[in-house]
Design a protein around this motif. Structure first.
Motif, PDB file in Angstrom:
ATOM      1  N   ALA A   1     -10.783  11.698 -13.667  1.00 43.86           N
ATOM      2  CA  ALA A   1      -9.569  11.097 -13.110  1.00 43.86           C
ATOM      3  C   ALA A   1      -8.841  12.108 -12.233  1.00 43.86           C
ATOM      4  O   ALA A   1      -8.118  11.736 -11.308  1.00 43.86           O
ATOM      5  N   ILE A   2      -9.040  13.389 -12.536  1.00 38.62           N
ATOM      6  CA  ILE A   2      -8.528  14.462 -11.673  1.00 38.62           C
ATOM      7  C   ILE A   2      -9.630  14.812 -10.682  1.00 38.62           C
ATOM      8  O   ILE A   2     -10.764  15.085 -11.071  1.00 38.62           O
ATOM      9  N   ASP A   3      -9.307  14.789  -9.423  1.00 38.64           N
ATOM     10  CA  ASP A   3     -10.307  14.951  -8.373  1.00 38.64           C
ATOM     11  C   ASP A   3     -10.654  16.430  -8.182  1.00 38.64           C
ATOM     12  O   ASP A   3     -10.125  17.105  -7.291  1.00 38.64           O
ATOM     13  N   TRP A   4     -11.575  16.924  -9.019  1.00 39.73           N
ATOM     14  CA  TRP A   4     -11.993  18.320  -8.923  1.00 39.73           C
ATOM     15  C   TRP A   4     -12.889  18.559  -7.714  1.00 39.73           C
ATOM     16  O   TRP A   4     -13.067  19.702  -7.293  1.00 39.73           O
TER      17      TRP A   4
ATOM     18  N   GLU B   1       0.844  -1.195   0.000  1.00 41.93           N
ATOM     19  CA  GLU B   1       0.000   0.000   0.000  1.00 41.93           C
ATOM     20  C   GLU B   1       0.878   1.243   0.000  1.00 41.93           C
ATOM     21  O   GLU B   1       1.675   1.441   0.916  1.00 41.93           O
ATOM     22  N   PRO B   2       0.763   2.080  -1.018  1.00 42.90           N
ATOM     23  CA  PRO B   2       1.615   3.269  -1.086  1.00 42.90           C
ATOM     24  C   PRO B   2       1.253   4.283  -0.006  1.00 42.90           C
ATOM     25  O   PRO B   2       0.133   4.291   0.503  1.00 42.90           O
ATOM     26  N   LYS B   3       2.212   5.128   0.312  1.00 45.33           N
ATOM     27  CA  LYS B   3       1.957   6.201   1.268  1.00 45.33           C
ATOM     28  C   LYS B   3       1.093   7.264   0.608  1.00 45.33           C
ATOM     29  O   LYS B   3       1.360   7.708  -0.508  1.00 45.33           O
ATOM     30  N   THR B   4       0.027   7.659   1.279  1.00 52.39           N
ATOM     31  CA  THR B   4      -0.874   8.693   0.752  1.00 52.39           C
ATOM     32  C   THR B   4      -0.968   9.840   1.749  1.00 52.39           C
ATOM     33  O   THR B   4      -0.579   9.712   2.907  1.00 52.39           O
ATOM     34  N   ASP B   5      -1.509  10.982   1.273  1.00 56.69           N
ATOM     35  CA  ASP B   5      -1.702  12.126   2.167  1.00 56.69           C
ATOM     36  C   ASP B   5      -2.815  11.873   3.169  1.00 56.69           C
ATOM     37  O   ASP B   5      -2.861  12.504   4.228  1.00 56.69           O
ATOM     38  N   GLY B   6      -3.744  10.985   2.827  1.00 52.25           N
ATOM     39  CA  GLY B   6      -4.801  10.612   3.756  1.00 52.25           C
ATOM     40  C   GLY B   6      -5.824  11.697   4.014  1.00 52.25           C
ATOM     41  O   GLY B   6      -6.465  11.705   5.068  1.00 52.25           O
ATOM     42  N   LEU B   7      -6.000  12.623   3.066  1.00 56.88           N
ATOM     43  CA  LEU B   7      -6.961  13.699   3.242  1.00 56.88           C
ATOM     44  C   LEU B   7      -8.209  13.439   2.412  1.00 56.88           C
ATOM     45  O   LEU B   7      -8.136  12.928   1.286  1.00 56.88           O
ATOM     46  N   TYR B   8      -9.359  13.814   2.973  1.00 59.48           N
ATOM     47  CA  TYR B   8     -10.608  13.630   2.251  1.00 59.48           C
ATOM     48  C   TYR B   8     -10.668  14.491   0.992  1.00 59.48           C
ATOM     49  O   TYR B   8     -11.427  14.186   0.063  1.00 59.48           O
ATOM     50  N   ILE B   9      -9.886  15.536   0.961  1.00 62.29           N
ATOM     51  CA  ILE B   9      -9.961  16.450  -0.174  1.00 62.29           C
ATOM     52  C   ILE B   9      -9.397  15.829  -1.449  1.00 62.29           C
ATOM     53  O   ILE B   9      -9.615  16.327  -2.542  1.00 62.29           O
ATOM     54  N   LEU B  10      -8.684  14.715  -1.336  1.00 61.25           N
ATOM     55  CA  LEU B  10      -8.077  14.084  -2.509  1.00 61.25           C
ATOM     56  C   LEU B  10      -8.291  12.581  -2.448  1.00 61.25           C
ATOM     57  O   LEU B  10      -8.018  11.950  -1.430  1.00 61.25           O
ATOM     58  N   HIS B  11      -8.758  12.009  -3.560  1.00 60.16           N
ATOM     59  CA  HIS B  11      -8.906  10.552  -3.620  1.00 60.16           C
ATOM     60  C   HIS B  11      -7.635   9.922  -4.152  1.00 60.16           C
ATOM     61  O   HIS B  11      -7.111  10.312  -5.190  1.00 60.16           O
TER      62      HIS B  11
ATOM     63  N   PHE C   1     -16.986  20.980  -5.710  1.00 61.96           N
ATOM     64  CA  PHE C   1     -17.046  22.366  -6.159  1.00 61.96           C
ATOM     65  C   PHE C   1     -16.420  22.502  -7.545  1.00 61.96           C
ATOM     66  O   PHE C   1     -15.855  23.544  -7.875  1.00 61.96           O
ATOM     67  N   ASP C   2     -16.538  21.448  -8.383  1.00 60.03           N
ATOM     68  CA  ASP C   2     -15.890  21.493  -9.687  1.00 60.03           C
ATOM     69  C   ASP C   2     -16.442  22.607 -10.564  1.00 60.03           C
ATOM     70  O   ASP C   2     -15.749  23.091 -11.465  1.00 60.03           O
ATOM     71  N   PHE C   3     -17.686  23.042 -10.306  1.00 60.39           N
ATOM     72  CA  PHE C   3     -18.247  24.152 -11.075  1.00 60.39           C
ATOM     73  C   PHE C   3     -17.449  25.430 -10.867  1.00 60.39           C
ATOM     74  O   PHE C   3     -17.495  26.356 -11.687  1.00 60.39           O
ATOM     75  N   LEU C   4     -16.681  25.498  -9.790  1.00 59.93           N
ATOM     76  CA  LEU C   4     -15.842  26.655  -9.517  1.00 59.93           C
ATOM     77  C   LEU C   4     -14.361  26.307  -9.659  1.00 59.93           C
ATOM     78  O   LEU C   4     -13.566  27.116 -10.140  1.00 59.93           O
ATOM     79  N   THR C   5     -14.006  25.087  -9.255  1.00 59.95           N
ATOM     80  CA  THR C   5     -12.596  24.680  -9.285  1.00 59.95           C
ATOM     81  C   THR C   5     -12.044  24.674 -10.700  1.00 59.95           C
ATOM     82  O   THR C   5     -10.941  25.185 -10.958  1.00 59.95           O
ATOM     83  N   ARG C   6     -12.793  24.089 -11.630  1.00 55.78           N
ATOM     84  CA  ARG C   6     -12.291  23.986 -12.991  1.00 55.78           C
ATOM     85  C   ARG C   6     -12.160  25.351 -13.678  1.00 55.78           C
ATOM     86  O   ARG C   6     -11.147  25.613 -14.340  1.00 55.78           O
ATOM     87  N   PRO C   7     -13.142  26.259 -13.551  1.00 55.11           N
ATOM     88  CA  PRO C   7     -12.940  27.588 -14.147  1.00 55.11           C
ATOM     89  C   PRO C   7     -11.747  28.329 -13.547  1.00 55.11           C
ATOM     90  O   PRO C   7     -11.033  29.028 -14.270  1.00 55.11           O
TER      91      PRO C   7
END
Length: 578
Positions: A341-344, A217-227, A347-353
């Motif tokens: 595949a990119i975890d927007w 199992e690779p080391k991850t940041d373990g934050l909910y904000i990123l899958h 709030f992707d309606f704002l993140t992507r713009p």
């Protein structure tokens, strides 16, 4: 309500949203776990020729239902095909036709001059093996009828480049020949075209499959904000499973999906299987598997008559999650939701713009730090009407402070009457006690959208600003605690407050001084006085780009607020209202 109290409200909302929004809006599970009954029916399905449930792919960690139970020497190195592209370097092993050695030559593990290339795939058999394989399942179950994880393939070339594809071959010695043509483009996409030639006198049932296996199992940041972990799109629905999800649940399985994709994603990189987008999948899985993790798919049975040939084309994405590259592949190959595949985030309606705007400004300025400054100015202009209304109300509030204090003194023993008189005064002086909150609401969403953009997009990775800020996606490490590096000591992160967060705290304190002072109890006064310090410590761990945004936003707010309040005060003085 004065703007001073609004700052407390903003602080509370910001902290609550930051630490809570992902927990409140975690992507719901889109697919139910498949029941054991599916496996129990597999044998009957095989006999009826319905679906290749148990004729599924296997990896080095388990027996392959269609591969010879070979001895240890059958796992020896028999050669490889070298992979050379502008983005990739590595090899394709002829043992099992495995993609198991891949470096990303334009991405380094750190910003050191001698930093190594990022390694994505690793050799099978190693402690952290990470590889992909394609093949065929067959209705005939005898060992060695189809190629397995230890089968020895031959190649018509020893190098694979964007201009030179490679064709691998394997013969089962019983009248069936397997070919695998592998192509790669200038970036990260491999195209795998498989062919089965049936020279027997019987009709066969075969099904193409693909699999990715990752040991450990690779080391991850373990934050909910990123899958980070297993990810895929089945039946048009995005499904994400963390390593802990698969550890707890065992596996996720989807049936009857058409096309889609599945793989294993890290923060900035991923390995992804992309079956024919018109093919119907008998099964797709994401699972915990023998000390590691695995994703695989197998298509429905297809008849292969005596003397006929059957072909199947799949793709394999192995590389960096570059936004434009992934979007191009999604359009070119019509891959459903491949951009996810990119975890927007939600709030992707704002993140992507915001990302699109930042990236465009970067192309203009050549510096993401400058792009953040320019983006902040643009956002300020967009929000100017709200800010203008807020600061005008604050100016009225500030001018009305003597009257407010007089009412508070006169009706200090009659709270209800005080409230009535205060409301009357607000109406007369054109004060909106909630006006100070209006600009803060969009600012909260902008803050988190920018945070998400800086955190998840590889475009921000290792991007410098000026001076000591060499990576906008990392925290500011230049700290006065060790005299800006003059003392050879690495202080703990808790106290190693960087220069940029300190500047942010100072600008926050200056902004407080512009706000109208209202009477508060001692507890509120202490909270208010410590807010800049508290936020300095909180923001010290955030990316430099985000702290840069907040600091610059504060400076622009101070200038804007000072100008509007002075102009409004002069206007009211001219009317004799001040």
């Amino acid at each position: 309500m004065g703007d001073t109290k609004n700052i407390v409200l903003f602080a509370a909302i910001s902290i609550a949203v930051f630490f809570g929004y992902n927990a409140l809006f975690i992507s719901p599970q889109q697919e139910a776990l498949q029941r054991e009954a599916v496996q129990q029916q597999a044998a009957a399905q095989l006999e009826d020729g319905l679906a290749p449930k148990e004729a599924a792919p296997a990896d080095m960690d388990g027996p392959d239902s269609n591969a010879v139970a070979q001895s240890s020497e059958d796992n020896s190195d028999i050669g490889h095909v070298k992979i050379v592209t502008p983005e990739l370097s590595g090899s394709l092993s002829l043992r099992g036709a495995r993609f198991d050695d891949l470096l990303l030559v334009n991405h380094k593990v750190s910003m050191e001059d001698d930093a190594a290339d990022v390694r994505l795939l690793r050799k099978a058999g190693s402690a952290d093996a990470y590889y992909a394989r394609f093949g065929w399942a067959a209705s005939r179950q005898e060992n060695g009828f189809v190629p397995g994880p230890r089968s020895a393939w031959t190649a018509d070339s020893d190098i694979l480049t964007p201009d030179q594809p490679v064709t691998l071959a394997w013969d089962n010695g019983d009248g069936v020949r397997f070919l695998m043509k592998v192509e790669v483009d200038e970036k990260f996409m491999f195209t795998v075209s498989q062919t089965v030639i049936n020279s027997t006198d019987e009709t066969l049932q075969v099904a193409p499959y693909g699999m990715i296996s990752r040991r450990g199992e690779p080391k991850t940041d373990g934050l909910y904000i990123l899958h980070e972990g297993a990810i895929g799109v089945f039946n048009g629905t995005l499904t994400e499973k963390t390593y802990s999800n698969l550890e707890d649940d065992g596996k996720f399985e989807a049936t009857g999906s058409t096309g889609g994709w599945m793989g294993i994603t890290d923060k900035y990189w991923m390995a992804t299987l992309i079956p024919d987008q018109q093919a119907e999948l008998s099964r797709a899985r994401m699972m915990k598997n023998n000390g590691g993790y695995r994703v695989d798919y197998v298509e429905n049975w297809q008849p292969l008559a005596a003397g006929d040939t059957l072909e199947s084309t799949s793709r394999f994405y192995a590389g960096a999650k570059i936004v434009s590259t992934i979007d191009d592949y999604a359009d070119t190959y019509n891959i459903t939701l491949f951009d996810r595949a990119i975890d927007w985030g939600w709030f992707d309606f704002l993140t992507r713009p915001i990302f699109t705007g930042l990236h465009w400004l970067f192309n203009v300025t050549g510096n993401y730090g400058v792009a953040i400054l320019a983006m902040t100015v643009i956002l300020k202009l967009i929000l100017f009407p709200l800010a203008n209304k807020s600061y005008r109300s604050m100016s009225h509030m500030k001018d009305a402070q003597p009257k407010i204090k007089a009412l508070q003194e006169r009706y200090k023993d009659d709270k209800q009457r005080l409230q009535q008189e205060m409301m009357a005064l607000y109406k007369k002086e054109k004060i909106n006690p909630m006006a100070g909150c209006l600009p803060m609401i969009p600012q909260i969403f902008i803050f988190f959208a920018l945070y998400k953009t800086l955190y998840v997009t590889i475009e921000m990775r290792h991007q410098p600003f000026f001076g000591w800020i060499t990576d906008l996606s990392a925290r500011d490490t230049l700290t006065p605690v060790n005299l800006f590096g003059l003392i050879p000591w690495d202080p703990p992160a808790m106290i190693a407050i960087g220069v940029l967060p300190i500047l942010m705290g100072i600008t926050m304190w200056l902004q407080q001084k512009l706000n109208p002072q209202t009477s508060m109890d001692p507890t509120q006064q202490k909270v208010m006085s410590f807010l800049p310090i508290i936020f300095t410590f909180i923001m010290a761990g955030f990316s430099s780009g985000l702290v840069l945004y907040w600091t610059w936003n504060n400076l622009l707010s101070i200038a804007q607020q000072s100008f509007i309040m002075k102009r409004e005060h002069a206007r009211r003085e001219a009317l004799g209202k001040a």
